[in-house]
Scaffold this motif. Structure first.
Motif, PDB file in Angstrom:
ATOM      1  N   UNK A   1      36.637  37.374  38.336  1.00 51.33           N
ATOM      2  CA  UNK A   1      35.374  37.341  37.596  1.00 51.33           C
ATOM      3  C   UNK A   1      35.393  36.313  36.469  1.00 51.33           C
ATOM      4  N   UNK A   2      36.581  35.969  35.978  1.00 47.47           N
ATOM      5  CA  UNK A   2      36.670  34.955  34.917  1.00 47.47           C
ATOM      6  C   UNK A   2      36.173  33.600  35.398  1.00 47.47           C
ATOM      7  N   UNK A   3      36.276  33.346  36.691  1.00 40.89           N
ATOM      8  CA  UNK A   3      35.903  32.041  37.250  1.00 40.89           C
ATOM      9  C   UNK A   3      34.657  32.142  38.136  1.00 40.89           C
ATOM     10  N   UNK A   4      33.944  33.270  38.019  1.00 40.24           N
ATOM     11  CA  UNK A   4      32.718  33.503  38.793  1.00 40.24           C
ATOM     12  C   UNK A   4      32.955  33.350  40.292  1.00 40.24           C
ATOM     13  N   UNK A   5      34.148  33.768  40.748  1.00 41.37           N
ATOM     14  CA  UNK A   5      34.482  33.728  42.172  1.00 41.37           C
ATOM     15  C   UNK A   5      34.101  35.066  42.790  1.00 41.37           C
ATOM     16  N   UNK A   6      33.127  35.060  43.690  1.00 39.28           N
ATOM     17  CA  UNK A   6      32.642  36.300  44.282  1.00 39.28           C
ATOM     18  C   UNK A   6      33.224  36.554  45.675  1.00 39.28           C
ATOM     19  N   UNK A   7      33.757  35.503  46.300  1.00 41.58           N
ATOM     20  CA  UNK A   7      34.280  35.671  47.662  1.00 41.58           C
ATOM     21  C   UNK A   7      35.502  36.577  47.675  1.00 41.58           C
ATOM     22  N   UNK A   8      36.390  36.413  46.695  1.00 46.73           N
ATOM     23  CA  UNK A   8      37.618  37.204  46.688  1.00 46.73           C
ATOM     24  C   UNK A   8      37.348  38.703  46.555  1.00 46.73           C
ATOM     25  N   UNK A   9      36.524  39.158  45.606  1.00 44.35           N
ATOM     26  CA  UNK A   9      36.255  40.603  45.560  1.00 44.35           C
ATOM     27  C   UNK A   9      35.660  41.143  46.860  1.00 44.35           C
ATOM     28  N   UNK A  10      34.769  40.356  47.485  1.00 46.39           N
ATOM     29  CA  UNK A  10      34.207  40.808  48.763  1.00 46.39           C
ATOM     30  C   UNK A  10      35.295  40.911  49.827  1.00 46.39           C
ATOM     31  N   UNK A  11      36.194  39.914  49.831  1.00 48.26           N
ATOM     32  CA  UNK A  11      37.269  39.927  50.825  1.00 48.26           C
ATOM     33  C   UNK A  11      38.202  41.104  50.607  1.00 48.26           C
ATOM     34  N   UNK A  12      38.520  41.394  49.346  1.00 43.39           N
ATOM     35  CA  UNK A  12      39.428  42.510  49.070  1.00 43.39           C
ATOM     36  C   UNK A  12      38.767  43.853  49.361  1.00 43.39           C
ATOM     37  N   UNK A  13      37.459  43.912  49.201  1.00 42.35           N
ATOM     38  CA  UNK A  13      36.757  45.140  49.570  1.00 42.35           C
ATOM     39  C   UNK A  13      36.825  45.373  51.074  1.00 42.35           C
ATOM     40  N   UNK A  14      36.779  44.265  51.836  1.00 46.13           N
ATOM     41  CA  UNK A  14      36.845  44.374  53.286  1.00 46.13           C
ATOM     42  C   UNK A  14      38.268  44.535  53.793  1.00 46.13           C
ATOM     43  N   UNK A  15      39.214  43.834  53.177  1.00 50.04           N
ATOM     44  CA  UNK A  15      40.618  43.865  53.594  1.00 50.04           C
ATOM     45  C   UNK A  15      41.493  43.981  52.345  1.00 50.04           C
ATOM     46  N   UNK A  16      41.669  45.193  51.801  1.00 54.88           N
ATOM     47  CA  UNK A  16      42.418  45.327  50.535  1.00 54.88           C
ATOM     48  C   UNK A  16      43.818  44.744  50.588  1.00 54.88           C
ATOM     49  N   UNK A  17      44.488  44.809  51.744  1.00 52.27           N
ATOM     50  CA  UNK A  17      45.849  44.293  51.827  1.00 52.27           C
ATOM     51  C   UNK A  17      45.895  42.778  51.655  1.00 52.27           C
ATOM     52  N   UNK A  18      44.753  42.107  51.855  1.00 52.40           N
ATOM     53  CA  UNK A  18      44.720  40.654  51.696  1.00 52.40           C
ATOM     54  C   UNK A  18      45.079  40.254  50.266  1.00 52.40           C
ATOM     55  N   UNK A  19      44.699  41.082  49.299  1.00 44.22           N
ATOM     56  CA  UNK A  19      45.039  40.777  47.905  1.00 44.22           C
ATOM     57  C   UNK A  19      46.558  40.790  47.708  1.00 44.22           C
ATOM     58  N   UNK A  20      47.219  41.729  48.345  1.00 45.23           N
ATOM     59  CA  UNK A  20      48.673  41.802  48.272  1.00 45.23           C
ATOM     60  C   UNK A  20      49.297  40.558  48.906  1.00 45.23           C
ATOM     61  N   UNK A  21      48.780  40.151  50.053  1.00 41.09           N
ATOM     62  CA  UNK A  21      49.332  38.992  50.769  1.00 41.09           C
ATOM     63  C   UNK A  21      49.203  37.730  49.921  1.00 41.09           C
ATOM     64  N   UNK A  22      48.016  37.491  49.380  1.00 41.55           N
ATOM     65  CA  UNK A  22      47.806  36.275  48.593  1.00 41.55           C
ATOM     66  C   UNK A  22      48.625  36.298  47.303  1.00 41.55           C
ATOM     67  N   UNK A  23      48.767  37.461  46.697  1.00 45.65           N
ATOM     68  CA  UNK A  23      49.592  37.555  45.492  1.00 45.65           C
ATOM     69  C   UNK A  23      51.055  37.270  45.813  1.00 45.65           C
ATOM     70  N   UNK A  24      51.521  37.760  46.966  1.00 51.17           N
ATOM     71  CA  UNK A  24      52.902  37.506  47.374  1.00 51.17           C
ATOM     72  C   UNK A  24      53.132  36.018  47.619  1.00 51.17           C
ATOM     73  N   UNK A  25      52.170  35.359  48.249  1.00 49.24           N
ATOM     74  CA  UNK A  25      52.297  33.916  48.487  1.00 49.24           C
ATOM     75  C   UNK A  25      52.356  33.162  47.170  1.00 49.24           C
ATOM     76  N   UNK A  26      51.509  33.544  46.220  1.00 44.92           N
ATOM     77  CA  UNK A  26      51.516  32.887  44.904  1.00 44.92           C
ATOM     78  C   UNK A  26      52.864  33.077  44.213  1.00 44.92           C
ATOM     79  N   UNK A  27      53.393  34.298  44.238  1.00 42.16           N
ATOM     80  CA  UNK A  27      54.676  34.569  43.587  1.00 42.16           C
ATOM     81  C   UNK A  27      55.797  33.756  44.219  1.00 42.16           C
ATOM     82  N   UNK A  28      55.815  33.672  45.539  1.00 42.04           N
ATOM     83  CA  UNK A  28      56.877  32.920  46.222  1.00 42.04           C
ATOM     84  C   UNK A  28      56.779  31.440  45.888  1.00 42.04           C
TER      85      UNK A  28
END
Length: 721
Positions: free
Chosen positions: A640-667
């Motif tokens: 929401x800090x960057x007015x990105x609306x696609x990510x919240x919609x995607x996580x609502x549809x596929x909650x595990x996607x947030x975990x996957x993208x966070x893991x990729x960022x950390x690695x």
């Protein structure tokens, strides 16, 4: 508390499996009555030419393209009778000057002489003849002091010890004197080049000859003919049973792979090899000194970084030489096109993805749906580029005319094939199916290539550049983030497919994701395959985070810290296997473990830390990467800090996607700090990971909501940090 124990249990299971592999490997290799020995002391596959006189001839600047049956008959006959290869001469800087080559030969470790500019070679250090055939190199003490800053730990005077008891070694010419000088500059037996005709090659067990550097421009052909005649004379005058080595141990005007020929007992018609490269026909400059020591029965110091030369069979000489020239051609294509390729790849990603967003901006449902579909397609093709570049090497483009055109033309064709198949197959009904297939193919191709010798990676933009001597096998720094990100997404996608089956499928989802994780980590970290230290350390926490997400374990700082510690433990286990079981293959992962145990890792760590920090100043692009990483992390944490609306919609549809993208960022962040190439490791992965994230988020928005599944409520409780 139970969930923390579960996260520790996941880590413990992974480490326990690695420890079992240690026990099995040590038991199989050591066995009853056999003591485990460190990798540095391991013997080569076959014993070579021990006890025979050795004549070493250095011709800096010579190329295989200079050698032919008509232009250089003596060298051609020598190559036909002996074992041939390409010599990687890289020392400290991109261009290895003749003085650098001779100094590296002297010490058995990378070294160089001071120079006024990076691509400007100085002359050889002066040599002052002394009484009784001795000589001294007055600048030697200052050269020793100068090389301390590079932390390669040279063993000055090591080559002179290859003469065996008495250390009778003759230096002919100034370069040879530099190679045989001790740490104070003393040379025990020196003959100026002009007096070489009077030398007896049977006087000492080791004779080193400097024939001078081949000029790059006018007079090159004449110089090569003169060197060829000199090699013919030396071969005719050497004692029976001697081993003759001809090596172009430095560059000319540009960095190249250079010829090395060995003719003598144990080295009949064949192709040279080395455990340091694991590539047929490819050896390194630092392999030569340990090999010369071994041939004369002198123990190789445990801290020597090179490997002893070995020989493999080859066919006829003509095709073999064409293959060696092709190796150098691939290296030149990489060197000349690498920067342009990544610029074009990154710019194309930005233009296409941003263009789609601008053309279809707006919040209307139809525009959002169309925009998401186009982002999905663009992301699939963008992510197919790396695997397309590797598959291009199925065809030997380095042997064809216009090799760069063939490489990038084949890359484009394979990208279209992989991307088209991903979008057209039956898996397209799953919103994440196409990008999941691309990541699965990427992981499979890279893993199979690593397991079969990394042949597809040589000379490709995401692969290995042998001319810079960074890495010759396993997976290179340009591809590690791509390999890790593809593996993480593939594991998460496999878990999602299992979770969609309904209640009771969490165990199957964990098994599917864990299976992908084990294969990806084992291929990257196992000493006989990838032997990748930093990348393996970075990947393990990412996979553990995905497994915890599949299991419904909430992410906390403590659990992420446990996952990072697990990455370090797994690397130590792989290193222990390699150190205790040399049959797993000589590699950096076990070599560094040995340095740590014997107190010699300080220089290596200092060099790698300096390289990591220095990566921030390699280019303007490198300065852009850290802000991009920070913004990407904040976007995942607070879209929401960057007015990105696609990510919240995607996580609502596929909650595990947030975990996957966070893991990729950390690695990616862990790879930045764990690899010696630093921020450039992340930079080479950004053109893949950013389209991957955008494609996955856009695809998730176009499919049915995961809340329709029986496990959706379980998934919705997951959170990231």
């Amino acid at each position: 508390m139970n969930r923390t124990r579960a996260s520790v249990g996941l880590c413990g299971s992974l480490v326990a499996g690695a420890l079992l592999s240690v026990a099995g490997a040590v038991a199989a290799v050591a066995g009853p009555g056999h003591a485990a020995t460190p990798v540095a002391a391991a013997a080569p596959a076959r014993v070579q030419a021990a006890g025979h006189p050795v004549v070493f001839v250095g011709i800096p600047g010579l190329l295989w393209s200079d050698i032919s049956a008509t232009a250089t008959p003596a060298l051609w006959r020598l190559a036909g009778a002996g074992s041939d290869g390409n010599l990687v001469v890289h020392a400290v800087q991109a261009l290895t000057c003749p003085a650098d080559g001779w100094l590296t030969l002297n010490a058995g470790a990378r070294a160089m002489a001071p120079r006024a500019a990076a691509m400007q070679c100085p002359g050889l250090p002066p040599v002052v003849p002394g009484p009784g055939g001795t000589a001294r190199v007055p600048d030697m003490r200052s050269l020793v002091d100068y090389n301390r800053q590079f932390h390669y730990n040279p063993n000055w005077g090591l080559l002179a010890k290859a003469a065996g008891p008495g250390q009778c070694a003759t230096a002919i010419g100034p370069g040879a004197a530099v190679a045989l000088a001790n740490g104070t500059g003393r040379v025990r037996d020196y003959v100026p080049a002009r007096s070489a005709s009077a030398i007896s090659f049977s006087k000492c067990p080791l004779t080193v000859v400097d024939l001078g550097t081949v000029p790059a421009g006018h007079g090159r052909q004449a110089a090569v003919r003169a060197d060829d005649a000199a090699v013919g004379r030396i071969r005719g005058e050497q004692p029976p049973g001697a081993t003759l080595v001809v090596a172009a141990l430095a560059d000319g005007a540009a960095a190249h792979l250079h010829p090395v020929i060995v003719d003598g007992p144990g080295f009949g018609s064949g192709l040279l090899d080395s455990a340091a490269t694991r590539q047929p026909g490819l050896v390194t400059l630092t392999d030569l000194t340990p090999t010369l020591l071994h041939w004369n029965g002198v123990p190789v110091p445990p801290d020597a970084i090179g490997s002893q030369l070995t020989r493999a069979d080859r066919g006829s000489l003509g095709p073999a030489v064409r293959g060696l020239i092709g190796q150098d051609t691939a290296a030149q294509v990489y060197r000349g096109t690498f920067g342009w390729f990544f610029t074009a790849y990154g710019v194309a990603d930005v233009l296409v993805i941003a263009g789609i967003g601008l053309l279809l901006r707006g919040g209307q449902p139809e525009r959002r749906r169309r925009r998401a579909q186009l982002w999905r397609v663009a992301g699939v093709f963008a992510c197919a580029v790396p695997v397309g570049s590797f598959l291009a090497s199925v065809v030997p483009w380095w042997l064809l005319s216009h090799p760069a055109v063939w490489l990038y033309g084949l890359t484009a064709c394979w990208t279209l094939v992989v991307g088209g198949a991903a979008l057209a197959g039956p898996w397209r009904r799953d919103p994440l199916g196409p990008i999941g297939v691309v990541t699965a193919v990427t992981v499979a191709v890279i893993a199979v290539d690593i397991g079969t010798g990394s042949r597809l990676q040589l000379g490709t933009p995401f692969g290995l550049s042998v001319v810079v001597a960074g890495r010759f096998y396993g997976i290179g720094n340009n591809a590690i983030v791509i390999y890790a990100a593809a593996g993480l997404f593939c594991a998460g996608w496999a878990g999602l497919l299992m979770l969609r089956r309904g209640q009771g499928s969490v165990r199957a989802a964990l098994a599917a994701a864990a299976g992908v994780a084990l294969v990806v980590v084992a291929v990257a970290g196992w000493p006989g395959f990838g032997a990748k230290v930093g990348g393996t350390f970075a990947m393990v926490p990412g996979f553990l985070i995905i497994l915890m997400g599949v299991a419904g374990i909430r992410m906390t700082t403590r659990r992420v810290a446990i996952a990072v510690v697990c990455g370090a433990v797994v690397v130590v286990v792989f290193a222990l296997v390699n150190y205790l079981a040399p049959s797993t293959g000589q590699s950096d992962i076990g070599g560094f473990f040995g340095q740590v145990l014997h107190g010699g890792a300080g220089g290596t760590l200092s060099r790698k830390i300096g390289s990591n920090v220095g990566s921030l100043t390699t280019s303007y692009y490198a300065l852009i990467v850290p802000p991009v990483i920070v913004v990407a992390g904040l976007t995942l944490l607070r879209p929401s800090w960057f007015a990105v609306k696609t990510l919240p919609r995607a996580w609502a549809a596929r909650p595990l996607l947030r975990v996957i993208l966070a893991a990729i960022w950390l690695v990616a962040v862990l790879c930045w700090f764990a690899e010696d190439s630093g921020v450039t490791v992340v930079a080479s992965g950004l053109p893949f990971t950013l389209p991957l994230a955008i494609c996955a988020a856009a695809a998730a928005c176009t499919g049915p909501r995961a809340s329709a599944d029986a496990v959706a409520a379980h998934q919705e409780r997951q959170a990231i940090l």
